[in-house]
Design an enzyme around this catalytic site. Structure first.
Site, PDB file in Angstrom:
ATOM      1  NE  ARG A 110      -3.865  -0.295   2.043  1.00 58.46           N
ATOM      2  CZ  ARG A 110      -4.851  -0.650   2.877  1.00 58.46           C
ATOM      3  NH1 ARG A 110      -5.110   0.104   3.926  1.00 58.46           N
ATOM      4  NH2 ARG A 110      -5.548  -1.746   2.673  1.00 58.46           N
ATOM      5  CB  SER A 212      -8.892  -0.221   3.012  1.00 58.65           C
ATOM      6  OG  SER A 212      -9.897  -0.404   3.989  1.00 58.65           O
ATOM      7  CG  ASP A 370     -13.703   0.405   4.900  1.00 58.75           C
ATOM      8  OD1 ASP A 370     -14.503  -0.455   4.487  1.00 58.75           O
ATOM      9  OD2 ASP A 370     -12.516   0.141   5.134  1.00 58.75           O
ATOM     10  CG  ASP A 372     -11.892  -1.991   1.386  1.00 60.26           C
ATOM     11  OD1 ASP A 372     -12.222  -1.276   2.350  1.00 60.26           O
ATOM     12  OD2 ASP A 372     -11.072  -2.927   1.503  1.00 60.26           O
ATOM     13  NE  ARG A 375     -11.512   0.024   8.444  1.00 59.65           N
ATOM     14  CZ  ARG A 375     -10.986   0.954   9.231  1.00 59.65           C
ATOM     15  NH1 ARG A 375     -10.434   0.598  10.376  1.00 59.65           N
ATOM     16  NH2 ARG A 375     -11.002   2.218   8.891  1.00 59.65           N
ATOM     17  CD  GLU A 472      -8.430  -5.488  11.835  1.00 61.08           C
ATOM     18  OE1 GLU A 472      -7.343  -6.039  12.042  1.00 61.08           O
ATOM     19  OE2 GLU A 472      -8.708  -4.918  10.758  1.00 61.08           O
ATOM     20  CB  SER A 474      -9.085  -0.616  13.240  1.00 66.18           C
ATOM     21  OG  SER A 474      -8.665  -1.853  12.705  1.00 66.18           O
ATOM     22  CE  LYS A 486     -10.023  -4.834   7.734  1.00 64.04           C
ATOM     23  NZ  LYS A 486      -8.788  -5.617   7.452  1.00 64.04           N
TER      24      LYS A 486
END
Length: 660
Positions: A110, A212, A370, A372, A375, A472, A474, A486
């Site tokens: 990334r 993301s 978010d 993508d 989350r 997680e 976040s 996730k």
């Protein structure tokens, strides 16, 4: 908000350049760009003086890197960026871009889009895919029949001619040029669709082009193994080595993005995978009849990303009416025009449009995926008290309770409890650990990053165990084990059903959270970060912590409270173990130190790869009925402040505190 790059930014700068050590010994190599000769400081008609700097790339290395870039890159926008930097004598910029490479972080490769071997662009994606192909050939004799899955999000950058869709087609072109079947989605999809497709289609691997929730100029290259989990050691290091051995593009075919339209080895898995996913999603729906008559209204924001259509379908699979979309944010927009940063974890400031719409529509629950859609953020209207935006740890407490509650309804035999697990990353709340201790199921921690959770899910499945929830902090959640990643799409539907069920019991989500804390004890947590753009400063901060009271001596107190245990995953030290060795794998590429205090507070300091952040996580875990939440929160704030001031010294080290 300072630097709002996401936690997963994996743009670790390796030691190697696009030149692999530059053993050419070239001096005075002309780049082919007017006026700049990057080897001889006296031969540069632009007046630029290239003197060697110890510890930095040499003149010959930079010269060779520029030459190779201009020789290999066929993207006119990124070629022009390098030519412009050369013409302007921007040597530091050139060295930064061309004399290091990306490495795999917690979410793959990334980095910002643009020209350079340490950025995401056509050439580095082609190089990465060539390396991936070569490594897959070593691991899978049947690669030619299994193929790979490729997906992409909605990102793009006009200045570099890069878009996730184009990079996905180039990824496919490299594989197709070597007669490897490619299952390339024909449109943008949520990130979890790629690992789901890898497992469903029996593919050897998957690639998702996404950054993301990172800022708009970033993009990424996320790799999944045949088990559906993100790659973890040793695969990540082996793939990087393979990339280094395959830097020059193999052929013109690698640049032919239109190859995906004409090659018979390319298939589009969208209809099959979407249908299978939505069918299997129904296994997480426990109260469909109640959902159909649910009086609650839901607002959903996809943050200008991929989530809108898929969350609508997930709601339908659960029997709900569609959520109300935020009109300004439901359609893809690579500029993320309506938000300061595309990260729903930042709370109220970035959820403003969603909350305003919910007020107008009299909707009690706001759901935000978010860009993508891996989350999920959740907010709930409180009676007379505005909006409650749940933290990732609070949502995990609710979802963990909900998944076990429904699992127990279907499995009344207490012996079955030993067969199920919940998982969490080690920097996340210990609430699931408390659930497990009281309810009798199994719980395990992993290193930060869902790749570790995904790998553990696969390992447990081989021994007949199932994971019913993992998370997680976040805001990354996995309900059930539909996909070893996730998943914001499935989590949105599950949260909606949980809210509908609780509404039928005259309870809100927040009221149920308080009920959970009454039963299992308050778990009060705080998570934030400071920004530090100077890597040596970060090294000095953690070096000081490891030698706080003399050589190899960690701090003994924090805020006046005795530290009873220290675990340093970077060095493999754990004072709580008889052999002083950490159970979690050693990760020398980043810093992570956890302190357990005498009063029950657990505090962790952690770097985010080479992204310029130090994150901190603190939690106060109290016994049931032990104390008022306000007392716990006040003590946690005090300890957290002491953690920053005593160990990180923000003012002395010029650290930028988080602000939105």
């Amino acid at each position: 908000m300072g630097d709002d790059r996401g936690d997963d930014r994996g743009d670790g700068r390796g030691d190697n350049t696009g030149v692999r050590g530059d053993s050419t010994g070239v001096r005075g190599v002309n780049t082919g760009v007017r006026g700049v000769n990057t080897g001889d400081s006296t031969g540069d008609s632009s007046g630029v003086n290239l003197q060697a700097d110890p510890g930095r790339p040499s003149d010959a290395q930079l010269s060779s890197a520029v030459t190779r870039w201009l020789l290999w890159d066929q993207n006119p926008w990124t070629r022009a960026q390098v030519e412009s930097l050369v013409a302007a004598g921007r040597l530091d910029d050139l060295k930064t871009r061309l004399c290091s490479r990306m490495s795999f972080g917690t979410a793959g490769l990334r980095a910002p889009m643009g020209a350079g071997f340490n950025r995401i662009n056509d050439l580095t994606v082609i190089q990465s895919t060539q390396g991936l192909h070569s490594y897959l050939c070593k691991c899978f004799a049947d690669l030619g029949s299994r193929g790979v899955v490729v997906g992409f999000d909605t990102r793009g950058q006009e200045a570099s001619g890069c878009s996730s869709h184009r990079l996905a087609k180039l990824t496919a072109a490299v594989m197709l040029s070597r007669d490897v079947p490619v299952h390339l989605f024909s449109t943008f999809v949520p990130t979890p669709y790629v690992p789901y497709a890898v497992k469903k289609l029996g593919a050897a691997a998957g690639v998702m082009i996404t950054a993301s929730h990172n800022p708009k100029d970033d993009n990424g290259y996320k790799v999944y193994w045949c088990n559906g989990a993100q790659i973890s050691p040793p695969h990540d290091k082996n793939i990087l080595q393979s990339i280094e051995e395959q830097l020059e593009p193999w052929s013109a075919s690698c640049w032919e993005e239109d190859l995906v339209e004409s090659c018979s080895l390319r298939t589009d898995p969208l209809i099959q995978i979407n249908s299978c996913y939505m069918d299997e999603l129904s296994s997480l729906c426990f109260h469909r009849d109640l959902n159909r008559s649910c009086p609650l209204k839901f607002v959903h924001s996809s943050f200008h990303g991929v989530g809108h259509v898929f969350v609508q379908q997930a709601f339908s699979a659960f029997g709900f009416a569609p959520p109300i979309p935020v009109p300004e944010q439901k359609d893809p927009d690579p500029n993320f025009s309506s938000v300061r940063c595309p990260n729903p974890e930042e709370g109220v400031p970035v959820l403003e449009l969603s909350l305003l719409l919910a007020e107008r529509e009299n909707a009690r629950i706001v759901l935000a995926t978010d860009p993508d859609a891996d989350r999920l953020a959740v907010a709930e209207k409180s009676d007379g008290c505005g909006w409650k935006v749940f933290t990732g740890n609070e949502l995990a407490a609710l979802l963990g309770w909900w998944m076990f509650f429904n699992w127990k309804e279907a499995h009344p035999d207490p012996a079955d409890t030993q067969k199920v697990y919940m998982l969490a990353t080690t920097v996340s709340s210990k609430i699931l650990q408390t659930f497990a201790r009281i309810e009798g199921f199994n719980f395990e921690e992993t290193l930060p990053g869902f790749k570790w959770i995904g790998s553990r899910i696969h390992e447990l499945s081989k021994t007949g165990h199932s994971v019913i929830f993992a998370f997680e902090e976040s805001i990354g959640f996995l309900c059930g084990s539909l996909v070893p990643e996730k998943d914001g799409v499935s989590s949105a539907a599950v949260v909606a059903e949980m809210a509908a069920y609780l509404q039928n019991q005259n309870l809100s989500l927040n009221q149920q959270l308080l009920n959970i804390y009454q039963t299992y004890g308050h778990h009060v947590s705080q998570t934030s970060y400071v920004v530090c753009s100077d890597p040596p400063t970060i090294q000095n901060i953690f070096g000081r912590i490891r030698n706080f009271d003399g050589e190899a001596s960690y701090p003994k107190t924090c805020g006046g409270v005795r530290i009873v245990h220290v675990r340093d995953v970077t060095t493999g030290y754990d004072s709580s173990r008889p052999d002083l060795r950490s159970v979690l794998p050693v990760t020398r590429s980043s810093h992570m130190i956890t302190f357990t205090l005498q009063n029950g507070v657990v505090a962790t300091l952690r770097t985010s790869g080479t992204e310029p952040k130090i994150k901190f996580y603190t939690e106060y875990c109290a016994a049931p009925g032990n104390s008022e939440a306000s007392v716990l929160e006040a003590e946690l704030r005090r300890i957290t402040s002491a953690l920053l001031d005593e160990f990180l010294e923000p003012e002395r080290n010029n650290l930028i505190r988080r602000c939105v």
